[in-house]
Design a protein around this motif. Sequence first.
Motif, PDB file in Angstrom:
ATOM      1  N   VAL A  30       0.836  -1.200   0.000  1.00 59.16           N
ATOM      2  CA  VAL A  30       0.000   0.000   0.000  1.00 59.16           C
ATOM      3  C   VAL A  30       0.874   1.255   0.000  1.00 59.16           C
ATOM      4  O   VAL A  30       0.575   2.240  -0.689  1.00 59.16           O
ATOM      5  CB  VAL A  30      -0.956   0.001   1.212  1.00 59.16           C
ATOM      6  N   ALA A  31       1.974   1.226   0.755  1.00 61.56           N
ATOM      7  CA  ALA A  31       2.882   2.379   0.779  1.00 61.56           C
ATOM      8  C   ALA A  31       3.451   2.654  -0.613  1.00 61.56           C
ATOM      9  O   ALA A  31       3.528   3.809  -1.056  1.00 61.56           O
ATOM     10  CB  ALA A  31       4.018   2.142   1.772  1.00 61.56           C
ATOM     11  N   GLY A  32       3.857   1.608  -1.324  1.00 59.67           N
ATOM     12  CA  GLY A  32       4.354   1.790  -2.686  1.00 59.67           C
ATOM     13  C   GLY A  32       3.298   2.362  -3.603  1.00 59.67           C
ATOM     14  O   GLY A  32       3.583   3.203  -4.461  1.00 59.67           O
ATOM     15  N   TYR A  33       2.067   1.924  -3.412  1.00 55.46           N
ATOM     16  CA  TYR A  33       0.961   2.408  -4.240  1.00 55.46           C
ATOM     17  C   TYR A  33       0.690   3.885  -3.991  1.00 55.46           C
ATOM     18  O   TYR A  33       0.634   4.694  -4.930  1.00 55.46           O
ATOM     19  CB  TYR A  33      -0.286   1.570  -3.951  1.00 55.46           C
ATOM     20  N   VAL A  34       0.520   4.262  -2.717  1.00 56.34           N
ATOM     21  CA  VAL A  34       0.123   5.641  -2.408  1.00 56.34           C
ATOM     22  C   VAL A  34       1.229   6.642  -2.734  1.00 56.34           C
ATOM     23  O   VAL A  34       0.949   7.798  -3.079  1.00 56.34           O
ATOM     24  CB  VAL A  34      -0.298   5.800  -0.929  1.00 56.34           C
ATOM     25  N   LEU A  35       2.493   6.214  -2.634  1.00 55.12           N
ATOM     26  CA  LEU A  35       3.584   7.131  -2.956  1.00 55.12           C
ATOM     27  C   LEU A  35       3.794   7.272  -4.458  1.00 55.12           C
ATOM     28  O   LEU A  35       4.191   8.335  -4.938  1.00 55.12           O
ATOM     29  CB  LEU A  35       4.884   6.659  -2.292  1.00 55.12           C
ATOM     30  N   ALA A 149      10.592  -4.348   0.580  1.00 54.77           N
ATOM     31  CA  ALA A 149      10.917  -3.498  -0.569  1.00 54.77           C
ATOM     32  C   ALA A 149      10.312  -4.057  -1.855  1.00 54.77           C
ATOM     33  O   ALA A 149       9.841  -3.309  -2.711  1.00 54.77           O
ATOM     34  CB  ALA A 149      12.429  -3.357  -0.713  1.00 54.77           C
ATOM     35  N   LEU A 150      10.338  -5.377  -1.989  1.00 57.42           N
ATOM     36  CA  LEU A 150       9.732  -6.011  -3.164  1.00 57.42           C
ATOM     37  C   LEU A 150       8.256  -5.668  -3.253  1.00 57.42           C
ATOM     38  O   LEU A 150       7.743  -5.284  -4.315  1.00 57.42           O
ATOM     39  CB  LEU A 150       9.922  -7.532  -3.081  1.00 57.42           C
ATOM     40  N   LEU A 151       7.556  -5.772  -2.126  1.00 54.41           N
ATOM     41  CA  LEU A 151       6.121  -5.460  -2.117  1.00 54.41           C
ATOM     42  C   LEU A 151       5.881  -3.976  -2.377  1.00 54.41           C
ATOM     43  O   LEU A 151       4.856  -3.597  -2.959  1.00 54.41           O
ATOM     44  CB  LEU A 151       5.522  -5.873  -0.780  1.00 54.41           C
ATOM     45  N   TRP A 152       6.826  -3.121  -1.951  1.00 51.15           N
ATOM     46  CA  TRP A 152       6.705  -1.686  -2.242  1.00 51.15           C
ATOM     47  C   TRP A 152       6.652  -1.466  -3.751  1.00 51.15           C
ATOM     48  O   TRP A 152       5.800  -0.727  -4.259  1.00 51.15           O
ATOM     49  CB  TRP A 152       7.888  -0.938  -1.637  1.00 51.15           C
ATOM     50  N   ALA A 157       4.033  -0.694  -9.081  1.00 50.16           N
ATOM     51  CA  ALA A 157       3.628  -1.189 -10.398  1.00 50.16           C
ATOM     52  C   ALA A 157       2.109  -1.222 -10.516  1.00 50.16           C
ATOM     53  O   ALA A 157       1.536  -0.840 -11.553  1.00 50.16           O
ATOM     54  CB  ALA A 157       4.201  -2.588 -10.625  1.00 50.16           C
ATOM     55  N   LEU A 158       1.441  -1.642  -9.441  1.00 45.70           N
ATOM     56  CA  LEU A 158      -0.018  -1.666  -9.423  1.00 45.70           C
ATOM     57  C   LEU A 158      -0.578  -0.250  -9.596  1.00 45.70           C
ATOM     58  O   LEU A 158      -1.584  -0.044 -10.285  1.00 45.70           O
ATOM     59  CB  LEU A 158      -0.510  -2.284  -8.118  1.00 45.70           C
ATOM     60  N   THR A 178      -8.054   8.554  -9.415  1.00 44.77           N
ATOM     61  CA  THR A 178      -6.813   7.771  -9.349  1.00 44.77           C
ATOM     62  C   THR A 178      -6.152   7.939  -7.988  1.00 44.77           C
ATOM     63  O   THR A 178      -5.754   6.955  -7.349  1.00 44.77           O
ATOM     64  CB  THR A 178      -5.851   8.218 -10.464  1.00 44.77           C
ATOM     65  N   LEU A 179      -6.013   9.182  -7.530  1.00 43.00           N
ATOM     66  CA  LEU A 179      -5.403   9.426  -6.226  1.00 43.00           C
ATOM     67  C   LEU A 179      -6.267   8.870  -5.095  1.00 43.00           C
ATOM     68  O   LEU A 179      -5.744   8.345  -4.105  1.00 43.00           O
ATOM     69  CB  LEU A 179      -5.185  10.927  -6.030  1.00 43.00           C
ATOM     70  N   ALA A 180      -7.577   8.966  -5.226  1.00 39.42           N
ATOM     71  CA  ALA A 180      -8.481   8.479  -4.174  1.00 39.42           C
ATOM     72  C   ALA A 180      -8.551   6.957  -4.124  1.00 39.42           C
ATOM     73  O   ALA A 180      -8.989   6.392  -3.113  1.00 39.42           O
ATOM     74  CB  ALA A 180      -9.879   9.056  -4.386  1.00 39.42           C
ATOM     75  N   SER A 181      -8.118   6.280  -5.180  1.00 37.93           N
ATOM     76  CA  SER A 181      -8.185   4.811  -5.209  1.00 37.93           C
ATOM     77  C   SER A 181      -7.365   4.177  -4.093  1.00 37.93           C
ATOM     78  O   SER A 181      -7.618   3.030  -3.698  1.00 37.93           O
ATOM     79  CB  SER A 181      -7.710   4.290  -6.572  1.00 37.93           C
ATOM     80  N   SER A 182      -6.402   4.911  -3.543  1.00 33.11           N
ATOM     81  CA  SER A 182      -5.595   4.392  -2.445  1.00 33.11           C
ATOM     82  C   SER A 182      -6.433   4.079  -1.214  1.00 33.11           C
ATOM     83  O   SER A 182      -6.046   3.245  -0.392  1.00 33.11           O
ATOM     84  CB  SER A 182      -4.520   5.413  -2.060  1.00 33.11           C
ATOM     85  N   ALA A 183      -7.581   4.747  -1.071  1.00 32.71           N
ATOM     86  CA  ALA A 183      -8.433   4.527   0.100  1.00 32.71           C
ATOM     87  C   ALA A 183      -8.949   3.090   0.156  1.00 32.71           C
ATOM     88  O   ALA A 183      -9.142   2.539   1.246  1.00 32.71           O
ATOM     89  CB  ALA A 183      -9.603   5.511   0.085  1.00 32.71           C
TER      90      ALA A 183
END
Length: 441
Positions: A30-35, A149-152, A157-158, A178-183
């Motif tokens: 999730v951290a990789g996604y939101v950043l 780190a791999l999951l980040w 990528a997701l 797109t930005l709100a999809s992190s929720a």
Amino acid sequence: MNNNTVSIEDVSLSRFHQLLTLRAWSGSLVAGYVLSIVGVVMLQMSSTLQLDAFWEGMIAASALIGIFLGGFIGGWLTDLLGRRCMFLVAPALFVVASLGHMWTDSAALTFVLRLLIGIAVGFEYPVASSLLVELLPRQLRGPRLAALALLWFIGAALAYVVGEVILRSGHPEGWKYTLASSAVLGAMLFVMRLGTHESPGWLLSKGRTAQADAVIKHIYGPDFSTANLPKQDAREKLPLSSLLRSGYGKRMFFVVMFWTCGIIPVFAVYAFAPKVLAALNLTGDYSSIGSIAITLFFVAGCYLAMRLINVLGRRSLLLFSFTFSGLALLGLGAFSSSSGNLILMFFSLYALFIGGAQVLTLVYPNEIFPIEMRSVAVGIGTSFSRVGAAAGTYLVPMSLNSIGVANTMYAAAFITLIGLLVTWMYAPETKSLSLEEAAAL
């Protein structure tokens, strides 16, 4: 085997370990996604909000500034309040801040929301890694910490895939969705983490022996107790000033420097991948596909490093990573005017080789510091590394405009060289050591 003598570092893998790993790994995804999601929408958001170079840089760097603040506060709170409490705070912040993007209409508000997301990520790093290192068997500790780190990068990528799908829907405010999809991911993470146990090692360090013993028996069975925890030397709690004056000051310097040097080029690439690729003459669909392809090479590099961490050892893996990723950046600078395929090749090689440095950012600080300063050390490493990363990210658009893409890549290679030198001078080897041995000066 007599359970009165076996350490929990030497027990067999159980369902508890698998669930704990899933909960920690999901937070990193999730951290990789939101950043990373902000990089997908930067062009559309800049056009809608009419951002200049200043606000582009500030919004891109805002999450890193938030991580700086969150790392300091999160490391301290994780040590003060415990791992279990803080394990739920980051997902809650992900949900609230991500949903806020639906109503953003200015650069300033977008900056604040990205700052809050960065603070949540700063909370996430020390608590998730501390729980893993304190409860996993030692042979799994390195690979599973490295997999954070791999999951980040899988999350990143997701983000690029989901972002492209939403943006291509043609909705005029697609970038907000797109930005709100992190929720959605944040809410799933919060539910998944409900019921997580507190770290018995942390409970014991706070003198809460009865609670620690109850947690251990619940996890490992009635034959286990606090006697099965890794040995913790009796020592006075060290404040930050004492930490820096003691032998741990050198370790803190090493962690901050290699983490910073490994992350500045990565965040610069992620925040401005479309712009960097456009500057390298890759535009349109080629640029979008290239961004996704490079992200997948980051994933591959982290996976390869995760598999090699117990084979090569931590020190050798880090030296290898900085050496060859630096050479790839030099290639990008030298051949910046070449064909798109050659540029993508060097970008992909960089993404592949930097994997070693990325996976070790949460392995080294968790292994080389004792339990009473572990989460604080991770928080400090997280925070200070983001100072350089935020500055570097902020300067990327101005650097591309002023000194050109070739010199920007040379600057990134120089930063990687500094990481190589610091690693050669200060990196210890902790492969196969117990936590007590790895943290001993």
